[in-house]
Design an enzyme around this catalytic site. Structure first.
Site, PDB file in Angstrom:
ATOM      1  N   GLY A  58      -8.166   6.603 -11.063  1.00 38.74           N
ATOM      2  CA  GLY A  58      -8.850   6.492 -12.616  1.00 38.74           C
ATOM      3  C   GLY A  58      -6.793   6.903 -13.187  1.00 38.74           C
ATOM      4  CB  CYS A  85      -6.527   8.296  -6.566  1.00 33.92           C
ATOM      5  SG  CYS A  85      -4.901   8.335  -7.039  1.00 33.92           S
ATOM      6  CE1 TYR A  86      -9.423  11.925 -13.704  1.00 35.15           C
ATOM      7  CE2 TYR A  86     -11.262  11.171 -12.437  1.00 35.15           C
ATOM      8  CZ  TYR A  86     -10.823  12.364 -13.750  1.00 35.15           C
ATOM      9  OH  TYR A  86     -10.793  12.195 -14.523  1.00 35.15           O
ATOM     10  CG  HIS A 172      -4.766   3.640  -3.395  1.00 37.76           C
ATOM     11  ND1 HIS A 172      -5.593   3.888  -4.602  1.00 37.76           N
ATOM     12  CD2 HIS A 172      -3.700   4.776  -4.599  1.00 37.76           C
ATOM     13  CE1 HIS A 172      -5.472   4.526  -5.653  1.00 37.76           C
ATOM     14  NE2 HIS A 172      -4.535   4.869  -5.131  1.00 37.76           N
ATOM     15  CD  GLU A 174      -8.128   1.677  -2.858  1.00 36.47           C
ATOM     16  OE1 GLU A 174      -7.549   2.766  -1.863  1.00 36.47           O
ATOM     17  OE2 GLU A 174      -7.930   2.213  -4.232  1.00 36.47           O
ATOM     18  CG  ASP A 230     -16.530 -19.995 -10.862  1.00 35.87           C
ATOM     19  OD1 ASP A 230     -16.679 -19.564  -9.702  1.00 35.87           O
ATOM     20  OD2 ASP A 230     -16.486 -19.324 -11.693  1.00 35.87           O
ATOM     21  CE  LYS A 372     -12.578 -19.428  -8.998  1.00 37.74           C
ATOM     22  NZ  LYS A 372     -13.562 -19.391 -10.944  1.00 37.74           N
TER      23      LYS A 372
END
Ligand code: XMP
Length: 516
Positions: A58, A85-86, A172, A174, A230, A372
């Site tokens: 964050g 992290c945060y 991080h 990710e 979509d 997506k």
């Protein structure tokens, strides 16, 4: 919000730019993940019964007043937690640790040295490069935690409380630049949380087909088909579930690209045998746009005429209960932005919010849990052609916002030809999938040229191609010069009324992707 059919990992969003990325990485382990605001109560979490919880990063400092805190009862649920992290810092200070701001912010790569074996670090090399981006860091360990890996600048980079199954990482995992990041997330989700990796596209299709049938029963569904990814995937999925109870409406607004209407008819009516109501409304749109040049006015008019045509088609379709929409997960994630609350966006190109009250359909949104790239995967599974599944985005108002100045059938035809040549050359060069979006725009100026012995005074067009992650920012695409050369030479030779081609080298910001 109840328990879902699959094992779930909850991502508590503390406002990180990476929250969606965390959720996607978890799904890559075939485990369903859901993003929720950090304000979710422990009681609600108990109802969802997730296998694990991830606290996201964050932008705030845990020491600043009013910085976000999760419900402290989360720590009594007995569910494994990974703080990133945060998320690590907030978990630390809520459990007796200390967080401080060192002199220097750390941003970029750091070498991580593993100090102690841990289930979280299983199969990760002892020294790896990881991606750090933080101001604060943990200064004193929270109760019952130990340090399991450090970097040179940050001692408590990875901390663990094996007994409670709580873990924290300052880097991080990710982001792709963090070596071992995927393995760390996998260790947490699969080994520590014991989530079953059974979330897959096939299982998603199966559960959606069942749920669509159960919702719709013997009633009927209407779907506005635009030819974009979509709405195409929604149509194919719902058709698989309920066959003839689905009717699709495709509005040809005369603002489409070359061959687009034919492609939609071939794929959906001929191949899939979907009930397709094709509305040829070209004249209605072009008449309504006559004399307009302001971009927002053009958008409003296109939107309004679309509603009129769609209403007529909906009435023709008979007794319809549901309206299908291609709403995706990023559209419905509850944001923790200052405005708060769920942020449901209705897609502008099917903006049917303006339909009269007697056409108050119930929305059917079978893609609302998907990102997506998952929608594309689903489209492939359902047998849609690559031409649709990997299509560049195309704005709802179509060529109206690419035909700057007066819109006439003739100018639209010119633009369509230019666009088709540009895209064809990009495809031939094998670059289509490297580009987020490529477009041609016709400018409201004329230029002097010479062709043969004759002086010409004709239209000017620009070509634009950009790379982007999410259309919020974009960079112009660096073509090999011969691709632009071929496109330019074909355009001025093959398209009557064009004698000059420009290439747009503006990034976003400050330029938008479209010209209008
Ligand atoms: P801009 O031009 O704002 O575009 O950088 C960002 C993305 O949005 C698309 N776009 C639209 N899509 N209705 C749409 O459905 C619109 O009015 C519209 N305007 C822009 C644009 O093509 C790009 O992908």
């Amino acid at each position: 919000m109840g328990k879902s059919d699959h094992d779930t990992i909850l991502v508590l969003d503390f406002g990180a730019q990476y929250s969606q990325l965390i959720a996607r990485r978890v799904r890559e382990q075939h485990v369903y993940s859901k993003i929720v605001p950090y304000t979710i109560s422990a009681q609600e979490i108990r109802k969802i019964a997730p296998k694990g919880i991830i606290f996201s990063g964050g932008p705030m400092s845990v020491s600043s007043e009013g910085s976000p805190r999760p419900d402290e009862k989360i720590f009594s649920l007995g569910i494994p937690i990974l703080g990133i992290c945060y998320g690590l810092q907030v978990m630390s200070i809520m459990n007796g640790g200390e967080v401080k701001r060192p002199q220097k912010r750390e941003y970029g790569f750091a070498d991580l040295h593993v100090k102690k074996a841990s289930p979280l670090l299983k199969d990760i090399d002892e020294n790896v490069r990881v991606w750090m981006s933080h101001g604060d860091s943990v200064h004193a360990l929270p109760d019952s935690f130990e340090c399991i890996a450090s970097t040179d600048n940050c001692e408590y980079t990875v901390i663990a409380n094996d007994q409670s199954r709580w873990y924290g990482v300052q880097f991080h995992p990710e982001v792709v630049h963090s070596q071992g990041g995927t393995q760390l997330l996998r260790n947490f989700v699969i080994d520590i949380c014991k989530a079953t990796g059974d979330w897959s596209m096939e299982s998603f299709i199966e559960s959606q087909l069942a749920s669509i049938r159960e919702t719709v029963k013997d009633r009927h569904v209407l779907c506005g088909l635009s030819g974009g990814v979509d709405s195409s995937v929604v149509a194919a999925l719902i058709h698989k579930a309920i066959k003839d109870q689905l009717t699709c409406v495709f509005v040809n607004n005369g603002l489409l690209r070359k061959g687009e209407a034919d492609l939609v008819r071939t794929v959906f009516a001929d191949n899939f045998k979907i009930n397709l109501q094709y509305a040829d409304a070209e004249d209605q749109f072009i008449d309504a746009l006559k004399g307009l040049s302001d971009p927002e006015e053009k958008r409003k008019v296109v939107g309004k005429v679309f509603i009129d045509v769609f209403e007529q088609e909906a009435r023709k379709a008979g007794d319809i209960t549901f309206l299908a929409q291609g709403t995706l997960y990023p559209d419905v994630i509850e944001s923790i932005s200052p405005s708060g609350g769920p942020s449901v966006t209705i897609k502008s190109h099917h903006n049917v919010g303006g339909l009269p009250e007697d056409l108050a359909f119930t929305l059917l949104e079978p893609l609302r849990e998907l990102f997506k790239d998952e929608v594309r995967e689903l489209g492939k599974e359902l047998g849609l052609p690559d031409e649709i599944v990997y299509r560049h985005p195309f704005p709802g108002p179509g060529l109206a916002v690419r035909c700057i100045g007066e819109i006439t059938k003739e100018r639209l035809e010119t633009l369509r030809e230019i666009d088709a040549i540009f895209i064809e050359e990009i495809r031939k060069a094998g670059l289509y999938n490297d580009i987020w979006q490529a477009l041609a725009t016709l400018l409201p100026v004329k230029s002097v040229g010479v062709q043969g012995d004759e002086r010409t005074y004709e239209e000017v067009c620009t070509l634009r191609a950009v790379t982007s992650e999410d259309a919020m920012t974009a960079d112009w695409f660096q073509f090999p010069p011969q691709v632009l050369q071929r496109a330019s030479s074909r355009i001025v030779n093959e398209v009557v009324h064009v004698n000059r081609v420009l290439y747009d080298i503006t990034s976003k910001p400050p330029g938008t992707i479209e010209w209008e």
